[in-house]
Design an enzyme around this catalytic site. Sequence first.
Site, short mmCIF file in Angstrom:
data_model
loop_
_atom_site.label_atom_id
_atom_site.label_comp_id
_atom_site.label_asym_id
_atom_site.label_seq_id
_atom_site.Cartn_x
_atom_site.Cartn_y
_atom_site.Cartn_z
N ASP A 1 40.18 14.41 31.18
CA ASP A 1 39.95 15.25 30.00
C ASP A 1 40.69 16.57 30.23
O ASP A 1 40.08 17.61 30.51
CB ASP A 1 38.44 15.47 29.82
CG ASP A 1 37.71 14.16 29.57
OD1 ASP A 1 37.60 13.75 28.41
OD2 ASP A 1 37.29 13.52 30.55
N HIS B 1 33.62 9.04 37.40
CA HIS B 1 32.54 9.98 37.74
C HIS B 1 32.28 9.98 39.25
O HIS B 1 32.07 11.02 39.86
CB HIS B 1 31.23 9.57 37.04
CG HIS B 1 31.29 9.51 35.55
ND1 HIS B 1 31.20 8.33 34.86
CD2 HIS B 1 31.41 10.48 34.61
CE1 HIS B 1 31.25 8.57 33.56
NE2 HIS B 1 31.39 9.87 33.37
N GLN C 1 39.82 19.64 28.17
CA GLN C 1 38.49 20.14 28.57
C GLN C 1 38.61 20.99 29.84
O GLN C 1 38.02 22.07 29.96
CB GLN C 1 37.55 18.96 28.81
CG GLN C 1 36.22 19.32 29.42
CD GLN C 1 35.28 18.12 29.47
OE1 GLN C 1 34.66 17.79 28.47
NE2 GLN C 1 35.19 17.48 30.62
N TYR D 1 26.34 6.89 32.06
CA TYR D 1 27.04 5.60 32.03
C TYR D 1 28.16 5.66 33.08
O TYR D 1 29.34 5.44 32.78
CB TYR D 1 27.57 5.28 30.63
CG TYR D 1 27.58 3.79 30.34
CD1 TYR D 1 26.40 3.08 30.23
CD2 TYR D 1 28.78 3.10 30.20
CE1 TYR D 1 26.40 1.72 29.99
CE2 TYR D 1 28.79 1.73 29.96
CZ TYR D 1 27.60 1.05 29.86
OH TYR D 1 27.60 -0.30 29.63
N LEU D 2 27.75 5.99 34.28
CA LEU D 2 28.69 6.38 35.33
C LEU D 2 29.62 5.24 35.74
O LEU D 2 29.22 4.09 35.81
CB LEU D 2 27.92 6.88 36.55
CG LEU D 2 26.96 8.06 36.30
CD1 LEU D 2 26.25 8.45 37.60
CD2 LEU D 2 27.68 9.25 35.69
P1 AMP Z 1 31.93 12.23 30.66
O1 AMP Z 1 30.72 11.55 31.19
O2 AMP Z 1 32.86 11.34 29.92
O3 AMP Z 1 31.63 13.52 29.96
O4 AMP Z 1 32.76 12.66 31.94
C1 AMP Z 1 32.19 13.45 32.95
C2 AMP Z 1 33.28 13.92 33.89
O5 AMP Z 1 33.92 12.79 34.47
C3 AMP Z 1 34.37 14.73 33.18
O6 AMP Z 1 34.76 15.82 33.99
C4 AMP Z 1 35.47 13.74 33.02
O7 AMP Z 1 36.76 14.32 32.96
C5 AMP Z 1 35.32 12.93 34.30
N1 AMP Z 1 35.96 11.62 34.14
C6 AMP Z 1 35.73 10.71 33.14
N2 AMP Z 1 36.56 9.65 33.29
C7 AMP Z 1 37.31 9.90 34.39
C8 AMP Z 1 38.35 9.17 35.06
N3 AMP Z 1 38.78 8.00 34.62
N4 AMP Z 1 38.89 9.73 36.16
C9 AMP Z 1 38.47 10.94 36.62
N5 AMP Z 1 37.50 11.66 36.03
C10 AMP Z 1 36.93 11.15 34.94
#
Ligand code: AMP
Length: 283
Positions: free
Chosen positions: A152, A39, A155, A34-35
């Site tokens: 995160d 991402h 994380q 759900y990029l």
């Molecule tokens: P997720 O799909 O939520 O697991 O996120 C995948 C990666 O994208 C993780 O490393 C998140 O920290 C990063 N990410 C999610 N939202 C953001 C954002 N708003 N800004 C920067 N990185 C993000």
Amino acid sequence: MTPDTATDAEQTSRIAAAWKKQGLSIALVPTMGYLHEGHISLIRRARRENDRLIASIFVNPRQFSPSEDLAAYPRNLERDLEICRNEGVDLVFTPGPEQMYPQGFQTNVSVENLSGGLCGASRPGHFTGVCTVVCKLFNITGADRAYFGQKDAQQLAVIKRMVRDLNMGVEIIGCPIVREADGLAKSSRNSYLNTQEREAALCLSRALAKAGDEIAAGVTEAAAVSAAMRAVLDAQILARTDYIVVVDPDSLEPVPVIGAKALIALAVFIGSTRLIDNMLIER
Ligand code: AMP
């Protein structure tokens, strides 16, 4: 050109090993799909800094507790693949749970202390699920560098610790938070918010802005900064604060007086959607 996709771990490993053999550097961007632009910022940086880029899309059941939103988690693989194609991703690894956790699977990777507080307190087992899948993704891809969002922050700290503790040969690169024009940190979970909640969700970035103002005005006590943030959140009727912390960004230990380095982080329920945000102080 459509990026190659693979649902199979062995196939992915074979492709990555062939690249390695040619002396090419490999980047990994792990995602749950759900990029959005958050991402994409990781993908773009990884694209610039490496010869080959693998993005993984896997909604990892092991990082959701039974009461959480696994089934409802937003998905749109076709659109994600389109984005990956436009951004020059070489290989999209999209395994199913049965590929990642075949019958008989029983191994976990846990980073003990760092996983307990902050989000770990209200999401028991979450970071063990994250570490286990990320460790598998590192092993499958043999990535030289992996890119994670500062969004995160816990994380990121947990994964850096795992990599150090277990001598994993991958460089972890943290990337800045990408926000909507009005300040809300981009998140796949923002899609759960109705119009009123979307407006209310601005209280997270406003609370962080308030913290920034306090610090700029010379306030250094974490308790005072947290109280100022709490006042912003308490004024929002749809918000229920899970936590506000001022911690060291690596150890996640409390920082009572804000000096050269601190992470100010918060988690807030807006209706039933739990949102997180944070700000790094480095001076
Ligand atoms: P997720 O799909 O939520 O697991 O996120 C995948 C990666 O994208 C993780 O490393 C998140 O920290 C990063 N990410 C999610 N939202 C953001 C954002 N708003 N800004 C920067 N990185 C993000």
